[in-house]
Design a protein around this motif. Structure first.
Motif, PDB file in Angstrom:
ATOM      1  N   GLN A 181     121.646  -6.451  40.103  1.00 38.43           N
ATOM      2  CA  GLN A 181     121.158  -5.390  39.438  1.00 38.43           C
ATOM      3  C   GLN A 181     120.237  -5.717  38.075  1.00 38.43           C
ATOM      4  OE1 GLN A 181     119.748  -2.377  40.724  1.00 38.43           O
ATOM      5  NE2 GLN A 181     120.282  -3.565  42.500  1.00 38.43           N
ATOM      6  N   ARG A 182     121.148  -6.059  37.167  1.00 39.87           N
ATOM      7  CA  ARG A 182     120.606  -7.432  35.650  1.00 39.87           C
ATOM      8  C   ARG A 182     119.841  -7.769  35.467  1.00 39.87           C
ATOM      9  NH1 ARG A 182     126.176  -5.875  33.944  1.00 39.87           N
ATOM     10  NH2 ARG A 182     125.701  -8.521  34.422  1.00 39.87           N
ATOM     11  N   TYR A 183     119.687  -8.849  36.618  1.00 35.63           N
ATOM     12  CA  TYR A 183     119.289 -10.116  36.815  1.00 35.63           C
ATOM     13  C   TYR A 183     117.720  -9.141  36.979  1.00 35.63           C
ATOM     14  CZ  TYR A 183     116.402 -13.743  38.762  1.00 35.63           C
ATOM     15  OH  TYR A 183     115.568 -15.130  39.018  1.00 35.63           O
ATOM     16  N   CYS A 184     117.675  -9.094  38.128  1.00 35.53           N
ATOM     17  CA  CYS A 184     116.451  -8.414  39.379  1.00 35.53           C
ATOM     18  C   CYS A 184     115.180  -7.385  38.193  1.00 35.53           C
ATOM     19  CB  CYS A 184     116.921  -7.715  40.373  1.00 35.53           C
ATOM     20  SG  CYS A 184     117.409  -8.003  41.593  1.00 35.53           S
ATOM     21  N   ARG A 185     116.798  -6.461  37.434  1.00 39.21           N
ATOM     22  CA  ARG A 185     115.517  -6.205  36.300  1.00 39.21           C
ATOM     23  C   ARG A 185     114.816  -6.121  35.396  1.00 39.21           C
ATOM     24  NH1 ARG A 185     119.851  -1.419  37.116  1.00 39.21           N
ATOM     25  NH2 ARG A 185     120.267  -2.639  34.726  1.00 39.21           N
ATOM     26  N   ASP A 186     115.418  -7.335  34.796  1.00 40.41           N
ATOM     27  CA  ASP A 186     114.695  -8.189  33.834  1.00 40.41           C
ATOM     28  C   ASP A 186     113.570  -9.265  34.383  1.00 40.41           C
ATOM     29  OD1 ASP A 186     115.194 -10.507  31.414  1.00 40.41           O
ATOM     30  OD2 ASP A 186     116.080 -11.634  32.447  1.00 40.41           O
ATOM     31  N   ILE A 187     114.019 -10.168  34.969  1.00 39.19           N
ATOM     32  CA  ILE A 187     113.018 -10.387  35.890  1.00 39.19           C
ATOM     33  C   ILE A 187     110.790  -9.801  36.452  1.00 39.19           C
ATOM     34  CG2 ILE A 187     112.002 -11.398  37.726  1.00 39.19           C
ATOM     35  CD1 ILE A 187     113.731 -13.546  36.661  1.00 39.19           C
ATOM     36  N   LEU A 188     111.777  -8.558  36.784  1.00 42.64           N
ATOM     37  CA  LEU A 188     110.714  -7.624  37.296  1.00 42.64           C
ATOM     38  C   LEU A 188     109.651  -6.912  35.237  1.00 42.64           C
ATOM     39  CD1 LEU A 188     111.553  -4.994  39.910  1.00 42.64           C
ATOM     40  CD2 LEU A 188     110.094  -7.563  39.917  1.00 42.64           C
ATOM     41  N   ALA A 189     110.599  -6.983  34.880  1.00 38.17           N
ATOM     42  CA  ALA A 189     110.560  -6.541  32.872  1.00 38.17           C
ATOM     43  C   ALA A 189     110.097  -7.860  32.500  1.00 38.17           C
ATOM     44  CB  ALA A 189     111.642  -6.271  32.444  1.00 38.17           C
ATOM     45  N   ARG A 190     110.124  -8.799  33.170  1.00 37.48           N
ATOM     46  CA  ARG A 190     109.005 -10.112  32.338  1.00 37.48           C
ATOM     47  C   ARG A 190     108.233 -10.207  32.850  1.00 37.48           C
ATOM     48  NH1 ARG A 190     113.018 -14.901  33.123  1.00 37.48           N
ATOM     49  NH2 ARG A 190     111.372 -16.259  32.653  1.00 37.48           N
ATOM     50  N   LEU A 191     107.898  -9.309  34.021  1.00 39.41           N
ATOM     51  CA  LEU A 191     106.594  -9.722  34.736  1.00 39.41           C
ATOM     52  C   LEU A 191     105.565  -8.992  34.519  1.00 39.41           C
ATOM     53  CD1 LEU A 191     104.527 -10.576  37.481  1.00 39.41           C
ATOM     54  CD2 LEU A 191     105.870  -8.186  38.644  1.00 39.41           C
ATOM     55  N   PHE A 192     105.795  -7.222  34.626  1.00 37.86           N
ATOM     56  CA  PHE A 192     105.626  -6.092  33.930  1.00 37.86           C
ATOM     57  C   PHE A 192     104.777  -6.785  33.235  1.00 37.86           C
ATOM     58  CE2 PHE A 192     107.691  -3.891  36.841  1.00 37.86           C
ATOM     59  CZ  PHE A 192     107.110  -3.860  37.830  1.00 37.86           C
ATOM     60  N   GLU A 193     105.742  -7.127  31.751  1.00 39.58           N
ATOM     61  CA  GLU A 193     104.804  -7.948  30.132  1.00 39.58           C
ATOM     62  C   GLU A 193     103.888  -8.459  30.699  1.00 39.58           C
ATOM     63  OE1 GLU A 193     107.452  -9.292  26.396  1.00 39.58           O
ATOM     64  OE2 GLU A 193     108.951  -9.302  27.955  1.00 39.58           O
ATOM     65  N   LEU A 194     104.344  -9.621  30.971  1.00 35.01           N
ATOM     66  CA  LEU A 194     103.060 -10.539  31.622  1.00 35.01           C
ATOM     67  C   LEU A 194     102.082 -10.179  32.040  1.00 35.01           C
ATOM     68  CD1 LEU A 194     102.390 -14.287  31.646  1.00 35.01           C
ATOM     69  CD2 LEU A 194     103.302 -13.254  33.852  1.00 35.01           C
ATOM     70  N   GLN A 195     102.569  -9.002  32.447  1.00 34.73           N
ATOM     71  CA  GLN A 195     100.434  -8.697  32.442  1.00 34.73           C
ATOM     72  C   GLN A 195      99.969  -7.056  31.850  1.00 34.73           C
ATOM     73  OE1 GLN A 195     100.082  -8.906  35.808  1.00 34.73           O
ATOM     74  NE2 GLN A 195     101.282  -9.654  36.172  1.00 34.73           N
ATOM     75  N   ILE A 196     101.002  -6.904  30.967  1.00 34.98           N
ATOM     76  CA  ILE A 196     100.400  -6.185  30.041  1.00 34.98           C
ATOM     77  C   ILE A 196      99.700  -7.352  28.911  1.00 34.98           C
ATOM     78  CG2 ILE A 196     101.575  -5.028  27.531  1.00 34.98           C
ATOM     79  CD1 ILE A 196     103.680  -3.232  29.605  1.00 34.98           C
TER      80      ILE A 196
END
Length: 626
Positions: free
Chosen positions: A567-582
């Motif tokens: 769960q931590r890994y998945c949340r981290d990856i999505l957070a990095r994706l969304f940060e890239l979008q920002i």
């Protein structure tokens, strides 16, 4: 009559089937992280395991050769069965009753149960016979094998066994395992007399006959004792399991090499198959007391992928008259193949088993290597019927041989054999060509128009759609996008409502990943409740060339050893994706701000600044979450 299986039933079988349990029957799998398993690929030779199975999404992918699929396609490839047969096999495995379109029917639950009981009886009998070969009473059987160059390891490899001389040894054994006489009558392993049923095979060496999936469906038995009044070889009679016109002995052992080497070698007996395999010709099979016919050709075509791109069928026959007759019968079926057909005849008349005893393993391999095209054998056989020293004999031979040459499918080879025939006959090439041409015209005029199915097969292949370059693994942006797609395919549950909206709005710069992102959006998060169905639906949405990529991303092991870590890994990856979008959106807005005349457009200037501040707050919140 079997109809098309309902689509919803296919989906149900796919979702209910544990792909790991299916693959475990063929490949030794070991844990490769949370929810992932690895093993040596069954589709290509490798030393380090690259074949990955992820049960949660119901898929496999080999990172070495690129083979991928679900449980249905795995069974199709491993058992060389049709889609229909693979679905029925998996449905029977999980006890699911299929429904069929257009009023068609499939095997009922009762029929499936009866078939399984027959298979169970054969499996137990197989084990019984093999155990009996090691007993003192089987000395004659062991002597027979030893005399033909087969040691204990060879007997075990081919499952050779022994049927005791008593009348009811197997009968008592199977009754003791809970089988009724009514069930045993259906197996073909028993004969019936005034006092009831008794063992069909007594005092004989036994070979198990298995289907392409490896299930024992019958037996072949060789006489050992002089007081045995039966035939030299005695097979199981026709049963619901065993249809001799559809069975090839050794197919379970040879199927993988037949598919890999694009070669099928047809020999005449059980010991010939054993001799060939032990000599290194591991594509050998044998018919079971019948000629190689139409149903056998269907099996061969399926294994060889008989699609015009190569492959060969090699028939071995004794050099005597009976062997030549069998070869000519095979030639009559030749036109059903796209693969090239050959014949290998040992001049002394020795079969592969005798040849191996007399001259060793290399002689068996040389026999197969010396094969000749079957049509050459057929042409020469037709010439031998006539006296070529007379004009009348040569003309009669030409009339018989010309239709054989005319049947050669390869338009490049046919003229060459026309010239060969002219040389063998000592006749002018023009005359022989005229006869061959006339025979070809007669054959063409008698050919029926192709039906709809054949016409469809002959049609031009559809376009493969857009081409996608494989993403560069060194590109950090492509790497980020790949990791995000791995997470969404394997753990779609991490996409809550807010995250799903963010994911939908994300921009993917890599073309292949952008197409996959579009397919996920088109499928919709509502479909993600069942991971197996989710991945399959996404696969159906992407262009055909990208479907293996979906399987690859769906089974790539994620670096987590516990559910919490996952769960931590998945949340981290999505957070990095969304940060890239920002970051991308911020860069775009900063560009707008720099191009803007603040004095002329003060309100627009303030709006962009507010949006940039809001984006920066979102970025910091994402980092805090991660």
């Amino acid at each position: 009559m079997a109809g098309l299986i309902k689509r919803e039933d296919i989906d149900e079988v796919r979702q209910r089937t544990d792909i790991k349990e299916v693959v475990d029957g063929y490949v030794t799998l070991r844990s490769a992280g949370l929810g992932s398993f690895k093993g040596l690929c069954p589709f290509h030779d490798e030393r380090s395991p690259s074949f990955t199975v992820r049960p949660q999404v119901g898929r496999y992918h080999c990172f070495g050769c690129g083979e991928d699929g679900d449980a249905i396609s795995f069974i199709q490839k491993m058992d060389h069965s049709s889609f229909h047969e693979a679905v029925e096999k998996l449905a029977a495995r999980i006890g699911y009753e299929l429904r069929y379109e257009d009023g068609g029917t499939g095997p009922s639950r009762e029929e499936v149960g009866k078939r399984q009981r027959l298979l169970d009886a054969h499996k137990i009998a197989d084990e019984f016979f093999r155990a009996q070969l090691l007993t003192p009473g089987a000395a004659e059987g062991r002597n027979f094998l030893d005399g033909r160059g087969f040691d204990r390891a060879a007997a075990e490899h081919f499952g050779v066994g022994y049927a005791p001389q008593g009348w009811d040894s197997l009968l008592k054994h199977l009754r003791g395992r809970g089988f009724t006489d009514a069930e045993l009558k259906l197996t073909g392993m028993f004969s019936e007399g005034n006092r009831g049923i008794y063992d069909r095979f007594r005092g004989r060496l036994i070979w198990p006959i298995r289907d392409i999936a490896g299930d024992t469906i019958g037996f072949g038995a060789r006489k050992l004792f002089e007081d045995d009044q039966g035939p030299k070889y005695l097979n199981t009679p026709e049963t619901t399991l065993y249809k001799k016109s559809q069975v090839l002995y050794g197919i379970d052992l040879a199927k993988r090499n037949i598919a890999k080497d694009r070669q099928l070698v047809v020999v005449e007996g059980y010991t010939d198959v054993m001799a060939c395999h032990l000599a290194g010709v591991t594509t050998a099979v044998a018919t079971c007391g019948t000629a190689f016919g139409t149903e056998h050709i269907k099996i061969a075509r399926r294994l060889l992928s008989d699609d015009g791109t190569g492959g060969e069928v090699v028939f071995t026959f004794d050099g005597d008259a009976a062997g030549q007759k069998a070869a000519l019968r095979a030639f009559e079926e030749d036109q059903r193949f796209v693969a090239q057909t050959y014949v290998a005849v040992e001049p002394t008349g020795a079969d592969p088993c005798d040849l191996r005893q007399l001259k060793g393993d290399p002689a068996v391999r040389e026999l197969i290597a010396s094969r000749k095209p079957l049509f050459e054998f057929a042409i020469r056989a037709s010439l031998r019927k006539h006296n070529l020293d007379t004009v009348e004999g040569r003309v009669a031979a030409l009339r018989e041989a010309a239709p054989v040459v005319a049947q050669i499918r390869d338009s490049g080879i046919r003229p060459a054999y026309t010239r060969e025939l002219a040389g063998w006959l000592g006749m002018p090439i023009e005359e022989v060509s005229r006869y061959v041409g006339a025979a070809a015209k007669r054959a063409a005029s008698g050919t029926a128009t192709a039906g709809p199915a054949e016409q469809q097969t002959a049609a031009a292949p559809p376009s493969n759609g857009p081409a996608f370059n494989r993403p560069d693994p060194r590109d950090p942006v492509a790497g980020m996008e790949r990791q995000a797609l791995e997470v969404v395919l394997q753990e779609p549950g991490v996409l809550g409502e807010g995250n799903w909206e963010r994911f939908e709005a994300s921009y993917f710069a890599t073309p292949a990943y952008a197409a996959l992102h579009a397919a996920i959006r088109a499928t919709g998060v509502a479909q993600a409740a069942d991971p197996v169905a989710w991945v399959e639906k996404v696969r159906q949405e992407v262009p055909e060339p990208l479907r293996p990529l979906v399987s690859e991303l769906a089974v790539t092991p994620l670096p987590a050893s516990t559910p919490e870590a996952m769960q931590r890994y998945c949340r981290d990856i999505l957070a990095r994706l969304f940060e890239l979008q920002i970051t991308r959106i911020k860069a775009d807005k900063m560009g707008q701000l720099q191009r803007l005349d603040a004095a002329a457009h003060p309100e627009e200037f303030q709006r962009l600044n507010r949006e940039l501040m809001q984006l920066e707050m979102e970025r910091r919140a994402l980092r805090a979450e991660a």
